[in-house]
Design a protein around this motif. Structure first.
Motif, PDB file in Angstrom:
ATOM      1  N   PHE A 284       0.842  -1.205   0.000  1.00 32.90           N
ATOM      2  CA  PHE A 284       0.000   0.000   0.000  1.00 32.90           C
ATOM      3  C   PHE A 284       0.872   1.248   0.000  1.00 32.90           C
ATOM      4  CE2 PHE A 284      -2.456   3.310   2.280  1.00 32.90           C
ATOM      5  CZ  PHE A 284      -3.416   3.505   1.317  1.00 32.90           C
ATOM      6  N   ALA A 285       1.700   1.399   0.996  1.00 30.79           N
ATOM      7  CA  ALA A 285       2.509   2.613   1.123  1.00 30.79           C
ATOM      8  C   ALA A 285       3.836   2.449   0.390  1.00 30.79           C
ATOM      9  CB  ALA A 285       2.752   2.914   2.597  1.00 30.79           C
ATOM     10  N   GLY A 286       4.336   3.545  -0.156  1.00 27.64           N
ATOM     11  CA  GLY A 286       5.626   3.532  -0.818  1.00 27.64           C
ATOM     12  C   GLY A 286       6.740   3.314   0.196  1.00 27.64           C
ATOM     13  N   GLN A 287       7.829   2.691  -0.250  1.00 25.59           N
ATOM     14  CA  GLN A 287       8.907   2.358   0.670  1.00 25.59           C
ATOM     15  C   GLN A 287       9.551   3.603   1.283  1.00 25.59           C
ATOM     16  OE1 GLN A 287      11.492  -0.818  -0.772  1.00 25.59           O
ATOM     17  NE2 GLN A 287       9.826  -2.173  -0.177  1.00 25.59           N
ATOM     18  N   ARG A 288       9.665   4.659   0.485  1.00 28.03           N
ATOM     19  CA  ARG A 288      10.290   5.879   1.004  1.00 28.03           C
ATOM     20  C   ARG A 288       9.417   6.505   2.102  1.00 28.03           C
ATOM     21  NH1 ARG A 288      11.234  10.572  -2.589  1.00 28.03           N
ATOM     22  NH2 ARG A 288      10.230   9.173  -4.063  1.00 28.03           N
ATOM     23  N   VAL A 289       8.100   6.478   1.856  1.00 30.25           N
ATOM     24  CA  VAL A 289       7.168   7.041   2.849  1.00 30.25           C
ATOM     25  C   VAL A 289       7.252   6.258   4.159  1.00 30.25           C
ATOM     26  CG1 VAL A 289       4.736   7.495   3.365  1.00 30.25           C
ATOM     27  CG2 VAL A 289       5.604   7.881   1.060  1.00 30.25           C
ATOM     28  N   ILE A 290       7.322   4.943   4.062  1.00 29.49           N
ATOM     29  CA  ILE A 290       7.410   4.122   5.275  1.00 29.49           C
ATOM     30  C   ILE A 290       8.714   4.427   6.008  1.00 29.49           C
ATOM     31  CG2 ILE A 290       7.463   1.773   6.222  1.00 29.49           C
ATOM     32  CD1 ILE A 290       5.917   0.860   3.731  1.00 29.49           C
ATOM     33  N   GLU A 291       9.808   4.482   5.258  1.00 32.65           N
ATOM     34  CA  GLU A 291      11.110   4.744   5.886  1.00 32.65           C
ATOM     35  C   GLU A 291      11.130   6.104   6.581  1.00 32.65           C
ATOM     36  OE1 GLU A 291      14.125   1.846   3.397  1.00 32.65           O
ATOM     37  OE2 GLU A 291      14.000   3.947   2.781  1.00 32.65           O
ATOM     38  N   GLN A 292      10.496   7.105   5.948  1.00 29.35           N
ATOM     39  CA  GLN A 292      10.441   8.428   6.581  1.00 29.35           C
ATOM     40  C   GLN A 292       9.576   8.395   7.839  1.00 29.35           C
ATOM     41  OE1 GLN A 292       9.075  10.843   3.355  1.00 29.35           O
ATOM     42  NE2 GLN A 292      11.119  11.031   2.453  1.00 29.35           N
ATOM     43  N   THR A 293       8.509   7.587   7.800  1.00 30.38           N
ATOM     44  CA  THR A 293       7.582   7.527   8.937  1.00 30.38           C
ATOM     45  C   THR A 293       8.216   6.826  10.134  1.00 30.38           C
ATOM     46  OG1 THR A 293       5.743   7.422   7.377  1.00 30.38           O
ATOM     47  CG2 THR A 293       5.255   6.830   9.655  1.00 30.38           C
ATOM     48  N   ILE A 294       8.852   5.679   9.881  1.00 24.78           N
ATOM     49  CA  ILE A 294       9.382   4.891  10.998  1.00 24.78           C
ATOM     50  C   ILE A 294      10.851   5.212  11.288  1.00 24.78           C
ATOM     51  CG2 ILE A 294       7.734   3.018  10.573  1.00 24.78           C
ATOM     52  CD1 ILE A 294       9.988   1.385   9.333  1.00 24.78           C
ATOM     53  N   ARG A 295      11.433   6.077  10.461  1.00 20.05           N
ATOM     54  CA  ARG A 295      12.821   6.506  10.621  1.00 20.05           C
ATOM     55  C   ARG A 295      13.800   5.344  10.722  1.00 20.05           C
ATOM     56  NH1 ARG A 295      10.233  10.156  14.109  1.00 20.05           N
ATOM     57  NH2 ARG A 295       9.921  12.184  13.146  1.00 20.05           N
ATOM     58  N   GLN A 296      13.595   4.352   9.884  1.00 20.66           N
ATOM     59  CA  GLN A 296      14.610   3.305   9.766  1.00 20.66           C
ATOM     60  C   GLN A 296      14.524   2.668   8.388  1.00 20.66           C
ATOM     61  OE1 GLN A 296      12.595   0.909  13.034  1.00 20.66           O
ATOM     62  NE2 GLN A 296      13.219  -0.742  11.694  1.00 20.66           N
ATOM     63  N   LYS A 297      15.587   1.963   8.027  1.00 19.18           N
ATOM     64  CA  LYS A 297      15.623   1.339   6.710  1.00 19.18           C
ATOM     65  C   LYS A 297      14.746   0.090   6.728  1.00 19.18           C
ATOM     66  CE  LYS A 297      18.162   1.785   3.227  1.00 19.18           C
ATOM     67  NZ  LYS A 297      17.565   2.823   2.473  1.00 19.18           N
ATOM     68  N   LEU A 298      14.109  -0.190   5.636  1.00 17.96           N
ATOM     69  CA  LEU A 298      13.289  -1.401   5.557  1.00 17.96           C
ATOM     70  C   LEU A 298      14.175  -2.604   5.281  1.00 17.96           C
ATOM     71  CD1 LEU A 298      10.318   0.048   3.504  1.00 17.96           C
ATOM     72  CD2 LEU A 298      10.253  -0.725   5.874  1.00 17.96           C
ATOM     73  N   PRO A 299      13.817  -3.745   5.840  1.00 18.44           N
ATOM     74  CA  PRO A 299      14.635  -4.930   5.607  1.00 18.44           C
ATOM     75  C   PRO A 299      14.557  -5.408   4.154  1.00 18.44           C
ATOM     76  CG  PRO A 299      12.652  -5.493   6.835  1.00 18.44           C
ATOM     77  CD  PRO A 299      12.678  -4.004   6.723  1.00 18.44           C
ATOM     78  N   GLU A 300      15.559  -6.137   3.762  1.00 21.18           N
ATOM     79  CA  GLU A 300      15.617  -6.749   2.430  1.00 21.18           C
ATOM     80  C   GLU A 300      14.352  -7.588   2.204  1.00 21.18           C
ATOM     81  OE1 GLU A 300      17.604  -7.444  -1.116  1.00 21.18           O
ATOM     82  OE2 GLU A 300      18.169  -6.107   0.519  1.00 21.18           O
TER      83      GLU A 300
END
Ligand SMILES: [Zn+2]
Lengths: 320, 283
Positions: free
Chosen positions: B228-244
């Motif tokens: 649903f959400a774009g990866q960049r938006v999620i990373e900005q929201t949770i302030r961490q990198k998404l796992p592989e």
């Protein structure tokens, strides 16, 4: 007024002056009624002029105003015997979404709503009204229950959008929103959706597939926040004012686009200035619309709802 | 330790944009994942999947149709339907022109009817070359019409999704296409007709949260980004990198949101098998 919006400054200055005069008059025992009345009239004029001529971005700010009444306020003021029901029966209870049963004008109804907090502490608990999949699944459960017991559904929309987090994705944010839309499209009881603040993206639409879509006078409803639009399309989130204009987000825009069916007036200066009046006006609009919908046969209701959403975007028959 | 290091390096590589489209026919293509140099005709023959590492290049709408339907059976619907520009934005008009030029399509969605190993189907294919296959009013309209054609013609529906989400330039009207297409799917549901949703890279935003999520059977292509959400938006929201592997097809399957992952080279035969199992009346 703890939170004054920038464009309300002229009104606030007059109000401060009025307060000063009152205080002065009281302390010195001098009658300043005339002077105060003149200033009060002036303040009303200024407020009327400002609120009669708001731009899209100013509407966004009012829709997001921290003192704007949230769904709980409307629920408490419009429904009797309200019982809140919790949980999606799968994972947890999402505090960003409230739902329950109660009476509206004595008639049993189901209510679902996004729920923003009244202060920072409550907003943190309610995730600023940004639901997880469980929130939508709770609403789906309650809507199906409404269908079973032939109760109309009243849905209040007030969310910046569905929460973009890891857990939300892991638990199927997309699936939950899609199912909520499908549930509403097929539901065999009347649905009235009311945008009471900001309606943001798919998270808002998940409660927005109603037989009637009402919007409060200063509510906004959009595909993405103006900030998001500006940062994605123009790579510049500071162009949010421009984005709000370009996207057409106001209740007045949406009425013109055939998305909103009706605008519910707000007291002068916005719902937050006179919440009781605001609730009263929402109640009146709900009564009128519910009265129209209650007599309609379920098959016709669903067929009309289909027609309504099937035609969305086909402005003036633009498509063939 | 050294081996471990190299292995890690290899997996850090992100999936780059597929390049095949921009290179004229008959030229060599470099695989986006394993760097293998592939003769592009050879790549086309293998459904645009790298023979060495299995990387799925993005396929255009007509390539997809050619891979899926029996030759010469496709009848396109609403070919000439052009996108609308509801707010008369010059900026959007320019983007539409550029997208048309780049993709050779009138809109991001191609719809029609055809046969798949003899089974009559209605098919919808989204093409990410056209403005990331975002869903605007006309894309939504074409999809809704295709769904209605499946209801009326009593044919199974197959939708190949690929989309960046809603067409923001059309504002709230693009959001409403989610409701429009989903409401049409309710008719298909009530008609008792089969809907197979095939999720391809990338299926995100409003498309992932509407018709794409509602297949009776949901198939994903290996490695496809779905969420649903774009990866960049999620990373900005949770302030961490998404796992592989986050929001990839395999992740979706392990979390219970897709039925199966099918390599493109096996897709047609898999679809045929599913269609056969849903034959009505005669057996
Ligand atoms: Zn390769």
């Amino acid at each position: 007024m703890s939170a004054t919006l920038e464009f309300e400054r002229p009104i606030q200055e007059l109000e401060i002056k009025i307060d000063e005069l009152r205080k002065f008059s009281r302390e010195k025992g001098i009658d300043l009624t005339n002077e105060i009345t003149i200033l009060e009239n002036r303040a009303r004029e200024v407020r009327g002029a400002i609120y009669g001529n708001l731009n899209s971005w100013q509407k966004v700010l009012i829709a997001r105003h921290p003192e704007r009444p949230n769904a709980y306020y409307y629920i408490k003021n419009l429904f009797t015997d309200f019982i809140e029901l919790h949980g999606d029966r799968c994972f947890r209870d999402d505090p960003s979404v409230a739902g329950g049963i109660g009476r509206f004008n004595g008639y049993p109804v189901t209510v679902i709503s996004h729920l923003k907090g009244k202060d920072t502490k409550e907003n943190l608990a309610r995730n600023f009204g940004m639901a997880h999949p469980e929130g939508y699944r709770k609403a789906i459960r309650l809507m199906k229950q409404a269908e079973k017991f032939k109760r109309p559904v009243i849905a209040f929309i007030d969310t910046p959008g569905a929460y973009p987090g890891m857990g939300a994705e892991e638990r199927g944010q997309s699936e939950a929103i899609a199912k909520s839309i499908l549930t509403m499209a097929a539901l065999r009881v009347p649905i009235i959706s009311v945008v009471i603040g900001e309606g943001g993206s798919g998270g808002a639409l998940a409660f927005g597939v109603g037989d009637r879509i009402l919007m409060q006078e200063h509510a906004v409803y959009s595909v993405i926040t103006p900030e998001g639009y500006a940062s994605i399309l123009w790579k510049d989130s500071s162009r949010n004012r421009e984005a709000a204009e370009a996207m057409k987000v106001t209740a007045q825009d949406l009425l013109a686009l055939g998305v909103a069916d009706q605008i519910v007036p707000e007291p002068l200066g916005g719902a937050h200035r006179e919440p009781e009046t605001a609730a009263d006006l929402v109640g009146k609009a709900l009564t009128a619309n519910l009265n129209e919908l209650l007599g309609i046969d379920a098959d016709i209701l669903v067929a009309n709802r289909y027609k309504k959403f099937r035609a969305m975007g086909n402005l003036d028959g633009l498509i063939e | 330790m050294v081996l471990e290091f190299f292995r890690k390096q290899k997996y850090i590589a992100v999936q780059p944009e597929p390049v095949s489209r921009d290179i004229p026919e008959g030229i060599w293509v470099k695989c986006g994942r394993c760097n293998e140099i592939i003769f592009s005709k050879e790549l086309d023959k293998n459904c645009k999947v790298c023979r060495k590492c299995g990387f799925h290049f993005r396929a255009s709408a007509y390539e997809r149709i050619a891979m899926t339907l029996d030759e010469g059976t496709f009848k396109e619907m609403d070919v000439d339907m052009l996108p609308v520009n509801p707010f008369q934005s010059a900026e959007y008009e320019e983007k539409l022109q550029a997208a048309r030029k780049k993709s050779g399509l009138n809109e991001a969605v191609v719809t029609g009817e055809g046969a798949l190993q003899g089974f009559e189907v209605v098919i919808v294919v989204m093409d990410s070359t056209y403005m990331m296959a975002s869903m605007g009013t006309v894309a939504g309209e074409k999809i809704a019409r295709a769904i209605e054609a499946a209801v009326e013609g009593q044919k199974p529906l197959i939708i190949f999704s690929a989309s960046g989400g809603a067409r923001m330039q059309e504002g709230i009207l693009s959001l409403m296409q989610m409701a429009k297409t989903v409401a049409a799917l309710d008719k298909l549901e009530k008609a008792g007709q089969l809907y197979i949703s095939v999720l391809t890279d990338p299926t995100t935003g409003g498309v992932s949260a509407s018709f794409a999520a509602l297949g009776d059977i949901i198939i994903a292509e290996p490695g496809a980004l779905i969420g649903f959400a774009g990866q960049r938006v999620i990373e900005q929201t949770i302030r961490q990198k998404l796992p592989e592997g986050f929001q990839r097809a395999e992740f979706l399957k392990s979390h219970g949101f897709v039925d199966m992952i099918v390599a493109r080279t096996e897709l047609k035969s898999t679809l045929a098998k599913i269609l056969e199992l849903h034959l009505r009346g005669e057996n």
